[in-house]
Design an enzyme around this catalytic site. Sequence first.
Site, PDB file in Angstrom:
ATOM      1  N   GLY A  62      -7.421  -7.533 -13.958  1.00  6.14           N
ATOM      2  CA  GLY A  62      -7.086  -6.448 -14.816  1.00  6.14           C
ATOM      3  C   GLY A  62      -5.650  -6.369 -15.474  1.00  6.14           C
ATOM      4  O   GLY A  62      -5.030  -7.243 -14.891  1.00  6.14           O
ATOM      5  N   SER A  63      -5.379  -5.873 -16.329  1.00  3.95           N
ATOM      6  CA  SER A  63      -3.913  -5.863 -16.761  1.00  3.95           C
ATOM      7  C   SER A  63      -3.223  -5.039 -15.929  1.00  3.95           C
ATOM      8  O   SER A  63      -3.560  -4.200 -15.008  1.00  3.95           O
ATOM      9  CB  SER A  63      -3.675  -5.188 -18.296  1.00  3.95           C
ATOM     10  OG  SER A  63      -4.492  -6.346 -19.108  1.00  3.95           O
ATOM     11  N   GLY A  64      -1.815  -5.193 -15.867  1.00  2.07           N
ATOM     12  CA  GLY A  64      -0.840  -4.210 -15.109  1.00  2.07           C
ATOM     13  C   GLY A  64      -0.048  -5.164 -14.087  1.00  2.07           C
ATOM     14  O   GLY A  64       0.766  -4.560 -13.330  1.00  2.07           O
ATOM     15  N   HIS A  65      -0.748  -6.330 -14.096  1.00  3.42           N
ATOM     16  CA  HIS A  65       0.096  -7.240 -13.063  1.00  3.42           C
ATOM     17  C   HIS A  65       0.971  -8.299 -13.555  1.00  3.42           C
ATOM     18  O   HIS A  65       1.367  -9.335 -12.769  1.00  3.42           O
ATOM     19  CB  HIS A  65      -0.975  -8.094 -12.202  1.00  3.42           C
ATOM     20  CG  HIS A  65      -2.072  -7.407 -11.772  1.00  3.42           C
ATOM     21  ND1 HIS A  65      -1.858  -6.055 -10.729  1.00  3.42           N
ATOM     22  CD2 HIS A  65      -3.548  -7.161 -11.906  1.00  3.42           C
ATOM     23  CE1 HIS A  65      -2.849  -5.466 -10.396  1.00  3.42           C
ATOM     24  NE2 HIS A  65      -4.110  -5.847 -11.154  1.00  3.42           N
ATOM     25  N   HIS A  91      -3.107  -2.393  -6.871  1.00  2.00           N
ATOM     26  CA  HIS A  91      -3.620  -1.616  -7.969  1.00  2.00           C
ATOM     27  C   HIS A  91      -3.137  -0.146  -7.798  1.00  2.00           C
ATOM     28  O   HIS A  91      -3.833   0.717  -8.034  1.00  2.00           O
ATOM     29  CB  HIS A  91      -5.249  -1.407  -7.925  1.00  2.00           C
ATOM     30  CG  HIS A  91      -5.684  -2.979  -8.165  1.00  2.00           C
ATOM     31  ND1 HIS A  91      -5.913  -3.899  -7.328  1.00  2.00           N
ATOM     32  CD2 HIS A  91      -5.752  -3.379  -9.429  1.00  2.00           C
ATOM     33  CE1 HIS A  91      -6.486  -4.953  -8.048  1.00  2.00           C
ATOM     34  NE2 HIS A  91      -6.110  -4.854  -9.255  1.00  2.00           N
ATOM     35  N   ASP A 129     -13.905  -8.540 -10.515  1.00  2.00           N
ATOM     36  CA  ASP A 129     -13.328  -9.970 -11.151  1.00  2.00           C
ATOM     37  C   ASP A 129     -14.359 -10.790 -10.483  1.00  2.00           C
ATOM     38  O   ASP A 129     -15.072 -11.545 -11.250  1.00  2.00           O
ATOM     39  CB  ASP A 129     -12.217 -10.092 -10.159  1.00  2.00           C
ATOM     40  CG  ASP A 129     -10.962  -9.385 -11.051  1.00  2.00           C
ATOM     41  OD1 ASP A 129     -11.198  -8.528 -12.272  1.00  2.00           O
ATOM     42  OD2 ASP A 129      -9.831  -9.310 -10.579  1.00  2.00           O
ATOM     43  N   LYS A 170      -9.179 -13.623  -8.211  1.00  2.00           N
ATOM     44  CA  LYS A 170      -8.652 -12.798  -7.164  1.00  2.00           C
ATOM     45  C   LYS A 170      -9.769 -12.001  -6.623  1.00  2.00           C
ATOM     46  O   LYS A 170     -10.965 -11.612  -7.272  1.00  2.00           O
ATOM     47  CB  LYS A 170      -7.684 -12.092  -7.687  1.00  2.00           C
ATOM     48  CG  LYS A 170      -6.352 -12.808  -8.178  1.00  2.00           C
ATOM     49  CD  LYS A 170      -5.078 -11.631  -8.347  1.00  2.00           C
ATOM     50  CE  LYS A 170      -5.318 -10.653  -9.516  1.00  2.00           C
ATOM     51  NZ  LYS A 170      -5.968 -10.925 -10.698  1.00  2.00           N
TER      52      LYS A 170
END
Lengths: 209, 335
Positions: B57-60, B223, B113, B108
């Site tokens: 996911g994006s945001g990391h 998250h 994922d 991860k």
Amino acid sequence: MQSLTAEDARSWIDRFTADIDDRFADLTDLDRRAGDGDYGTNLRSALRRASANLEAGPTDSPEAVFTAVANGFLNTGGTSGPLFGMWFREFAKAFAAATTAEAVATGAANAAAVVQRLGKAEVGHKTMVDAMVPAAEALSAAVGEGTDLPGALRSAATAAHEGAESTEQLLARRGRASYVGEHARGVVDPGALTVAWFFDAAVSVTAPA
Amino acid sequence: MSVRQLINDPDDFVAEALQGLQQAHPDLLRANPDPAYVVRADDDAASPKVALVSGGGSGHEPLHTGFVGRGMLDAAVPGAVFASPTAFQIRAAIGAADRGRGVLLVVKNYTGDVLNFSIAAELAREDGIEVETVLVDDDLATSSADEGGPGRRGTAAVVAVEKICGAAAERGASLSDLALLGKRVVDSARTMALALQACTHPGQSQPSFELPADEVEFGVGIHGEHGVGRRPFGPARDLVAELTRPITAELGLGDGDRVIAIVNGLGSTHALELSVAHRELTAFLGGLGVGVARSLVGPYVTALDMRGFSVTLLRAEDDFVDLWDAPVRTPALTW
């Protein structure tokens, strides 16, 4: 009817898509009670991608139709989307060789197996597998008895519905419902119900009442 | 309290960020818009070696797109914010990164994922590309004996896996050797995180949870979800010790051991605070007789704008340190 034509396959998918469009709110409601509430919406967006693929063609064989659908689902995130993508993909592979009742049975068996392997789910875990496996078994039993294609699909639909209903009293072991424990008891698994509706669509196309 | 963000439209957030990343680093990487992935574009990007591909996911950010370049990843696949990329996106990135010697996927441990990367790996194998996977599951907060559960989450140890395996791939290691090396790194690393303040999703006006002034959220993931419990807020030395104690116990670290330490900001923690955290970490480890062989301090695996930090310790095996020191040139990590 002895085998599935490209038109049959297209009608089957179109009917399934229309049914989900009508009832996606019910699926989302089930998921809200036993998951995170986005299942119906995600399924509908996967089917919209599938429809776009079908419009872009080719759809001149059942294999091509199911490949377009599989690709629509594999282009969708989450967990149920890609699992359905791999499920449809096995039907496409089986239809590459033949489009008889035997081919449908082979596709359904391989499709259930790939979803079980990737999702690590068994029958009784309260997931889509609870409808996929009995439907596949019913198909191969029907083919073994020499039932024609519409009859075999009817058996699959009945078995898938029984499987979906059986999830109502189960405690989830896999999937989103496994995070909410007892809350999910009393709620039919929306993935299993989707599988049952998929075979209903096949019946309505191949053996109209 | 409303939250201001530097955003045009939340729906375009990730795509616009990818364009900006490429514009800032045209010598290092190229961003493919659809399906979305980032692939190495430097002068060595065509020479034969095992390719490393990661994503999630994006945001990391800077994970994983910021680690594309020489000595780390060959491609990164960003999903929507906090959502797995699709199997097709990952498959496309594998194809773009492959240089004929196979592809190592660094994944991860999150359900979406794992599933989408597994499917992409199957699709790539069917097309004749050799693929192996390293599953990163370092987050001690989610340690559980629950049979058949999802297991520990993957968090900041992924940076160590990408750095160390990336260096080994650059030196010509085979796909199977890289998979074993990656597993060793994962088995030697554990992480714990805490939040001082929750994060806010793009376009939302409220943080993902509220924290009383006198408490911290202990054992958070990346998250924005709740952690495993609340603990009293206190001085940095107490918070760092509380976070690190379970890690040293789990890894069995004691007198004479050495570690590679990652003090990771979760998005909105100031560099000054992270330096203090590193100071306290070094002191805590020193009290146990554990030496810090190498350190990485900064925001590397973030949870949007969460205020908080994580501590990752990796047993400093000699080959890990040697590969850690190897040159790297990416947007977020360069030496």
